[in-house]
Scaffold this motif. Structure first.
Motif, mmCIF file in Angstrom:
data_model
loop_
_atom_site.group_PDB
_atom_site.id
_atom_site.type_symbol
_atom_site.label_atom_id
_atom_site.label_comp_id
_atom_site.label_asym_id
_atom_site.label_seq_id
_atom_site.Cartn_x
_atom_site.Cartn_y
_atom_site.Cartn_z
ATOM 1 N N GLU A 143 30.955 64.789 43.943
ATOM 2 C CA GLU A 143 29.677 65.516 43.896
ATOM 3 C C GLU A 143 29.880 67.007 44.151
ATOM 4 O OE1 GLU A 143 26.915 62.064 45.478
ATOM 5 O OE2 GLU A 143 26.928 63.822 46.800
ATOM 6 N N ALA A 144 30.697 67.309 45.169
ATOM 7 C CA ALA A 144 30.950 68.718 45.503
ATOM 8 C C ALA A 144 31.662 69.411 44.336
ATOM 9 C CB ALA A 144 31.776 68.808 46.781
ATOM 10 N N LEU A 145 32.606 68.709 43.716
ATOM 11 C CA LEU A 145 33.329 69.293 42.574
ATOM 12 C C LEU A 145 32.375 69.536 41.405
ATOM 13 C CD1 LEU A 145 36.587 67.118 42.656
ATOM 14 C CD2 LEU A 145 36.435 69.592 43.085
ATOM 15 N N VAL A 146 31.501 68.570 41.149
ATOM 16 C CA VAL A 146 30.560 68.716 40.034
ATOM 17 C C VAL A 146 29.612 69.893 40.326
ATOM 18 C CG1 VAL A 146 28.598 67.613 38.868
ATOM 19 C CG2 VAL A 146 30.711 66.329 39.215
ATOM 20 N N LEU B 293 39.717 66.263 39.748
ATOM 21 C CA LEU B 293 40.312 67.527 40.215
ATOM 22 C C LEU B 293 41.340 68.022 39.195
ATOM 23 C CD1 LEU B 293 41.241 67.287 43.988
ATOM 24 C CD2 LEU B 293 40.250 69.259 42.858
ATOM 25 N N ASP B 294 42.207 67.115 38.750
ATOM 26 C CA ASP B 294 43.227 67.504 37.768
ATOM 27 C C ASP B 294 42.590 67.934 36.451
ATOM 28 O OD1 ASP B 294 45.328 67.126 39.430
ATOM 29 O OD2 ASP B 294 45.971 65.211 38.600
ATOM 30 N N LEU B 295 41.497 67.262 36.093
ATOM 31 C CA LEU B 295 40.855 67.549 34.804
ATOM 32 C C LEU B 295 40.156 68.916 34.813
ATOM 33 C CD1 LEU B 295 39.886 66.390 31.995
ATOM 34 C CD2 LEU B 295 37.816 65.633 33.196
ATOM 35 N N ARG B 296 39.386 69.191 35.831
ATOM 36 C CA ARG B 296 38.526 70.389 35.844
ATOM 37 C C ARG B 296 38.977 71.501 36.781
ATOM 38 N NH1 ARG B 296 36.404 69.652 31.075
ATOM 39 N NH2 ARG B 296 34.486 68.416 30.995
ATOM 40 N N PHE B 297 39.873 71.179 37.703
ATOM 41 C CA PHE B 297 40.309 72.187 38.689
ATOM 42 C C PHE B 297 41.829 72.179 38.754
ATOM 43 C CE2 PHE B 297 36.012 70.993 39.689
ATOM 44 C CZ PHE B 297 35.383 72.130 40.168
ATOM 45 N N ALA B 298 42.455 72.317 37.584
ATOM 46 C CA ALA B 298 43.915 72.203 37.508
ATOM 47 C C ALA B 298 44.606 73.244 38.395
ATOM 48 C CB ALA B 298 44.363 72.338 36.058
ATOM 49 N N GLN B 299 43.889 74.349 38.691
ATOM 50 C CA GLN B 299 44.495 75.409 39.518
ATOM 51 C C GLN B 299 44.587 75.023 40.995
ATOM 52 O OE1 GLN B 299 41.422 75.346 38.371
ATOM 53 N NE2 GLN B 299 40.005 76.144 39.915
#
Ligand code: GSF
Length: 204
Positions: free
Chosen positions: A102-105, A168-174
């Motif tokens: 949820e926090a990532l979205v 995380l890997d999909l949308r926040f690869a950094q």
């Protein structure tokens, strides 16, 4: 039954992994819930996926309700313990993983939602969400003492955690989440070796 989903959604993936692990037959309908012409709200008034439409036409949401329903369909490969402390433990892991998702979205929407201008985006809000993610991942790493998050076989706890890490890997690869979290990194690698995870991995 029909699952309405969106390929990049970690909540949808959680349901798809459970469907695969439980070997439940279903049809899949991809729905762009961000498009103006979406009709998802005729099934889920909240306008969100995943949404599971049963044979009689009733709609189930959200992902926690759906996975609980699916797990109860057969005793084979139980993913949620039936009662007591073990059940509460697995559900708490799921709540933690869902909270990270949820926090990532929310952070991603703040950064990319086209309904907002650049000036309206709040770095402080994004940082607040990413702080939750950091704390959540640290708690997972601390809690992971054996091969699985809870008990000594695969459960919904591992599935939910794996979906959070995959997103995380999909949308926040950094974000280098593996650096200080070797146990989570190892769990993620082992999960990806399963057909249920490998076949539901979204592409960036
Ligand atoms: C969250 C579902 C969700 O946020 C669950 O099913 O567990 N608590 C719910 N779905 C997002 C897609 S995604 O980013 O995972 C969604 O459908 N958003 C559309 C909207 O209008 O918020």
């Amino acid at each position: 039954m029909k699952l309405i989903g969106w390929a990049a959604s970690p909540f949808v993936r959680k349901v798809r992994v459970v469907l695969a692990e439980k070997k439940v037959a279903f049809t899949y309908a991809d729905e762009n819930i961000w498009a103006s012409e979406t009709t998802i709200d005729t099934m889920n008034p909240l306008g969100k996926v995943p949404c599971l439409v049963l044979e009689g036409g009733e709609a189930l949401f959200d992902s926690r309700v759906i996975v609980e329903y699916l797990d109860g369909l057969s005793p084979v490969g139980r993913l949620i313990p039936p009662s007591g402390r073990q059940r509460a433990e697995v559900k708490t892991w799921e709540a933690l993983a869902d909270g990270v998702m949820e926090a990532l979205v929310l952070a991603r929407l703040e950064a990319t939602w086209p309904g907002r201008t650049e000036a309206q985006r709040s770095p402080a809000w994004m940082a607040r969400q990413m702080h939750k993610v950091d704390r959540g991942l640290d708690a997972m790493e601390r809690g992971l003492s054996g091969a699985y998050c809870s008990g000594n076989s695969l459960s919904l706890a591992d599935i939910a955690v794996g979906c959070a890490l995959g997103y995380l890997d999909l949308r926040f690869a950094q974000v280098d989440w593996r650096g200080t979290r070797p146990r989570l990194a190892d769990l993620h690698q082992r999960l990806l070796a399963r057909e249920s995870f490998a076949s539901t991995q979204a592409q960036a």
